[in-house]
Design an enzyme around this catalytic site. Structure first.
Site, PDB file in Angstrom:
ATOM      1  N   GLY A   1      -6.751   1.433  -3.019  1.00 49.60           N
ATOM      2  CA  GLY A   1      -6.868   0.075  -3.559  1.00 49.60           C
ATOM      3  C   GLY A   1      -6.841  -0.988  -2.484  1.00 49.60           C
TER       4      GLY A   1
ATOM      5  CG  ASN B   1      -4.644   9.745   2.929  1.00 44.99           C
ATOM      6  OD1 ASN B   1      -4.614  10.960   3.090  1.00 44.99           O
ATOM      7  ND2 ASN B   1      -3.690   8.941   3.358  1.00 44.99           N
TER       8      ASN B   1
ATOM      9  N   GLY C   1       2.240   4.982   1.455  1.00 44.11           N
ATOM     10  CA  GLY C   1       2.602   5.568   2.747  1.00 44.11           C
ATOM     11  C   GLY C   1       3.910   5.047   3.298  1.00 44.11           C
TER      12      GLY C   1
ATOM     13  N   GLY D   1       0.807  -1.211   0.000  1.00 49.12           N
ATOM     14  CA  GLY D   1       0.000   0.000   0.000  1.00 49.12           C
ATOM     15  C   GLY D   1       0.838   1.259   0.000  1.00 49.12           C
TER      16      GLY D   1
ATOM     17  CD  GLU E   1      -3.494   1.263  -5.584  1.00 50.14           C
ATOM     18  OE1 GLU E   1      -4.510   0.593  -5.513  1.00 50.14           O
ATOM     19  OE2 GLU E   1      -3.181   2.099  -4.726  1.00 50.14           O
TER      20      GLU E   1
HETATM   21  N1  COA Z   1      -5.844   7.927  14.657  1.00 51.59           N
HETATM   22  C1  COA Z   1      -5.498   9.152  14.220  1.00 51.59           C
HETATM   23  N2  COA Z   1      -4.383   9.401  13.482  1.00 51.59           N
HETATM   24  C2  COA Z   1      -3.582   8.355  13.219  1.00 51.59           C
HETATM   25  C3  COA Z   1      -3.861   7.061  13.662  1.00 51.59           C
HETATM   26  C4  COA Z   1      -5.067   6.851  14.402  1.00 51.59           C
HETATM   27  N3  COA Z   1      -5.420   5.648  14.830  1.00 51.59           N
HETATM   28  N4  COA Z   1      -2.881   6.248  13.231  1.00 51.59           N
HETATM   29  C5  COA Z   1      -2.008   6.994  12.535  1.00 51.59           C
HETATM   30  N5  COA Z   1      -2.420   8.270  12.532  1.00 51.59           N
HETATM   31  C6  COA Z   1      -1.781   9.405  11.879  1.00 51.59           C
HETATM   32  C7  COA Z   1      -0.271   9.451  12.129  1.00 51.59           C
HETATM   33  O1  COA Z   1       0.014  10.049  13.381  1.00 51.59           O
HETATM   34  C8  COA Z   1       0.192  10.309  10.965  1.00 51.59           C
HETATM   35  O2  COA Z   1      -0.128  11.655  11.242  1.00 51.59           O
HETATM   36  P1  COA Z   1       0.805  12.866  10.729  1.00 51.59           P
HETATM   37  O3  COA Z   1       0.708  12.819   9.239  1.00 51.59           O
HETATM   38  O4  COA Z   1       0.152  14.072  11.336  1.00 51.59           O
HETATM   39  O5  COA Z   1       2.165  12.536  11.258  1.00 51.59           O
HETATM   40  C9  COA Z   1      -0.736   9.862   9.816  1.00 51.59           C
HETATM   41  O6  COA Z   1      -1.869   9.237  10.457  1.00 51.59           O
HETATM   42  C10 COA Z   1      -0.081   8.882   8.864  1.00 51.59           C
HETATM   43  O7  COA Z   1       0.389   7.801   9.602  1.00 51.59           O
HETATM   44  P2  COA Z   1       1.772   7.073   9.351  1.00 51.59           P
HETATM   45  O8  COA Z   1       2.050   6.318  10.613  1.00 51.59           O
HETATM   46  O9  COA Z   1       2.831   8.012   8.878  1.00 51.59           O
HETATM   47  O10 COA Z   1       1.377   6.007   8.246  1.00 51.59           O
HETATM   48  P3  COA Z   1       1.273   6.035   6.655  1.00 51.59           P
HETATM   49  O11 COA Z   1       1.972   7.168   6.010  1.00 51.59           O
HETATM   50  O12 COA Z   1       1.705   4.684   6.265  1.00 51.59           O
HETATM   51  O13 COA Z   1      -0.294   6.238   6.378  1.00 51.59           O
HETATM   52  C11 COA Z   1      -2.604   5.599   6.231  1.00 51.59           C
HETATM   53  C12 COA Z   1      -1.247   5.424   6.964  1.00 51.59           C
HETATM   54  C13 COA Z   1      -3.565   4.573   6.825  1.00 51.59           C
HETATM   55  C14 COA Z   1      -3.135   7.003   6.441  1.00 51.59           C
HETATM   56  C15 COA Z   1      -2.380   5.341   4.710  1.00 51.59           C
HETATM   57  O14 COA Z   1      -1.725   4.128   4.512  1.00 51.59           O
HETATM   58  C16 COA Z   1      -3.694   5.323   3.943  1.00 51.59           C
HETATM   59  O15 COA Z   1      -4.232   6.352   3.588  1.00 51.59           O
HETATM   60  N6  COA Z   1      -4.248   4.103   3.697  1.00 51.59           N
HETATM   61  C17 COA Z   1      -5.528   3.954   3.022  1.00 51.59           C
HETATM   62  C18 COA Z   1      -5.375   3.785   1.539  1.00 51.59           C
HETATM   63  C19 COA Z   1      -4.607   2.567   1.192  1.00 51.59           C
HETATM   64  O16 COA Z   1      -4.394   1.667   1.991  1.00 51.59           O
HETATM   65  N7  COA Z   1      -4.151   2.487  -0.019  1.00 51.59           N
HETATM   66  C20 COA Z   1      -3.301   1.380  -0.382  1.00 51.59           C
HETATM   67  C21 COA Z   1      -3.729   0.663  -1.564  1.00 51.59           C
HETATM   68  S1  COA Z   1      -2.383   0.801  -2.684  1.00 51.59           S
END
Ligand code: COA
Length: 496
Positions: free
Chosen positions: A382, A378, A265, A263, A288
């Site tokens: 996918g 976000n 991130g 995924g 993806e």
């Molecule tokens: N509640 C609130 N905020 C949370 C949290 C929770 N339970 N868990 C993490 N966060 C926040 C982090 O503190 C961080 O905040 P910041 O940007 O202010 O520092 C932010 O979410 C991103 O977290 P991070 O730990 O850096 O993880 P990431 O960059 O890997 O992103 C998702 C995690 C879930 C947001 C991201 O993977 C996503 O949007 N996933 C959904 C889409 C997806 O999975 N696509 C993949 C298919 S290809």
């Protein structure tokens, strides 16, 4: 020089400025733009549109592949241009506009948008704006660093504007594999049986008569902003590598694993980096977004082929890959996102899908999108396309967020993107919970013992034990299930 990129000479007369081209976009239109995870988005026409609406405001419904780079989602939001936006975004300004109800956001499985267009469940785009590296002798479009939904947008739209970005190397031509599924219910099986199969054409076939404007641009994609692996992501990667090792030992996985999907991130990228130091070789990727980790694995001789829908890289990795594309070209293919994420293919290839959760609960339900159940982060992207159909549906997250004030494992998720039925393995830096074949009460024990941060473990165990006393197949205290989220909103911490 530039005109050489338009190989159908009758189209030379369609060259115009971005300001002229954006006049084709009118109030109330549905616009399909290229762009997927900040790669290959149309750049000049949306910017010109932002300038134009300063004089005369309009609203559009904007569809893309996924997120746009170069702060375009921010600029379009600030200009008040967006009435509706789908199917994914990652921009802070747009996120706020979505969460305060200004922009109607349709958060959709990324493989589904064009399927719904094809079946007229969604309104077809009036106009498509597509970034290209060239236009062929037939008037077909050669995309740049992403395919996303560009092919179907261009095919379905009444009018097409093409942005030829001369910064992208002509050598990108040949990288893409454009396959458009036929109509249901008489569709034949998709003829893709191996990660490196090519089943389509290298350009998007459209009637050149639909091309109303061609704009030349010269602007780079945004670089990815993923952060380097840290102790926690290294921990997650190490738990996963041990799990894969055991699966191989038990004969459930081949030595080169199954095709990998990772995924977006920081966390998913870091976890893939973890495979660099593993014993696994000859791996393949059917994913993806191809991020830095893909190319690190290729360079290390660990990954022999990667299929994706876009390439999104950090600045140094971008220079390395596009500075020597010949080295990588026979190991890569970019496909439309409905093919890169196609449930039929994900199931057929037996993909290992690694996606990131915001939070998951003690029974294995996953929330990837909504902070405290209400505020969009976000989008599902996918992750559901892959998880629902994967050989292994794996979700990873750090066990705590925001300096430990949030536990990423909660009694009940505040929003469900992936149900317990679609989740096989959960991993935090604390450990790995293998949920396969377990009933809810057994899953909870695995998750509490292996994934919850020590600061929250006693609190979670207390909740679970009292819920079990009350009974049920999936025991819960309904008056307390969201008390952790409520406490967070009231006190700034989930700690009890
Ligand atoms: N509640 C609130 N905020 C949370 C949290 C929770 N339970 N868990 C993490 N966060 C926040 C982090 O503190 C961080 O905040 P910041 O940007 O202010 O520092 C932010 O979410 C991103 O977290 P991070 O730990 O850096 O993880 P990431 O960059 O890997 O992103 C998702 C995690 C879930 C947001 C991201 O993977 C996503 O949007 N996933 C959904 C889409 C997806 O999975 N696509 C993949 C298919 S290809």
């Amino acid at each position: 020089m530039q005109l050489e990129r338009i190989r159908l000479s009758s189209l030379h007369q369609k060259v115009m400025s971005a300001e002229e081209a954006c006049e084709f976009i009118q109030d109330g239109m549905t616009v399909g733009m290229s762009g997927f995870t900040r790669a290959g988005e149309a750049k000049a026409v949306p910017r010109a549109l932002v300038e134009r609406v300063r004089q005369s405001p309009i609203k559009i419904n904007l569809m893309t592949g996924a997120s746009l780079g170069n702060d375009l989602d921010k600029a379009l939001t600030e200009a008040g241009l967006l009435a509706r936006r789908m199917p994914f975004q990652v921009d802070n300004t747009l996120r706020k506009a979505i969460n305060n109800g200004q922009v109607m956001f349709i958060d959709q499985h990324l493989s589904e948008t064009v399927e719904q267009l094809r079946n007229h469940q969604l309104k077809l785009p009036d106009i498509a704006v597509i970034e290209a590296v060239a236009i062929t002798e037939q008037g077909h479009i050669v995309p740049t660093t992403s395919v996303g939904n560009s092919a179907s947008f261009a095919i379905f739209a009444k009018q097409v504007i093409i942005e030829i970005n001369t910064l992208h190397l002509p050598e990108l031509e040949g990288l893409h594999d454009i396959y458009i599924p036929s109509y249901r219910p008489s569709r034949l099986p998709l003829p893709l049986v191996k990660v490196d199969d090519r089943i389509g054409s290298t350009a998007i076939p459209i009637d050149p008569a639909k091309i109303v404007g061609i704009v030349f641009t010269n602007q780079a994609d945004s670089f990815s902003t993923v952060s380097a692996p840290d102790a926690d992501t290294d921990g997650i990667a190490s738990h996963l590598v041990s799990f894969f090792r055991e699966e191989v030992k038990q004969g459930r996985l081949a030595k080169n694993l199954s095709p990998l999907q990772a995924g977006i991130g920081n966390i998913a990228n870091a976890v893939m980096m973890g495979l660099l130091n593993s014993e696994f070789t000859d791996m393949t990727m059917y994913s993806e977004v191809l991020q830095d980790s893909t190319f690190e694995l290729i360079d290390a001789g660990k990954l022999k082929f990667a299929s994706g829908s876009s390439i999104t890289l950090s600045e140094p990795c971008y220079a390395r890959v596009f500075g020597d594309l010949a080295k990588y070209k026979d190991k890569l293919v970019l496909r439309p996102q409905e093919i890169s994420n196609h449930p039929e293919i994900v199931r057929r290839l037996g993909i290992i899908a690694v996606n990131t959760a915001l939070e998951f609960d003690i029974y294995g339900n996953v929330n990837s999108t909504h902070v405290c159940g209400t505020r969009m982060m976000n989008g599902i992207g996918g992750s559901g396309d892959f998880a629902r159909n994967a050989h292994y549906a794996i979700f990873v997250t750090k066990s705590i967020a925001k300096n430990g004030n949030i536990s990423s494992v909660v009694p009940m998720v505040s929003h469900v993107d992936h149900t317990e039925h679609d989740v096989d393995i959960l991993v935090t830096e604390q450990g790995l919970a293998d949920l396969r074949g377990l009933a809810p009460r057994e899953r909870a024990v695995q998750i509490i013992n292996n994934c919850v941060h020590p600061d929250y473990r006693a609190q979670m165990l207390d909740y679970f034990e009292r819920a079990c006393e009350r009974g049920g197949h999936t025991p819960h205290l309904m008056d307390e299930a969201f008390s952790w989220h409520v406490r967070l909103e009231q006190t700034g911490s989930m700690k009890g």
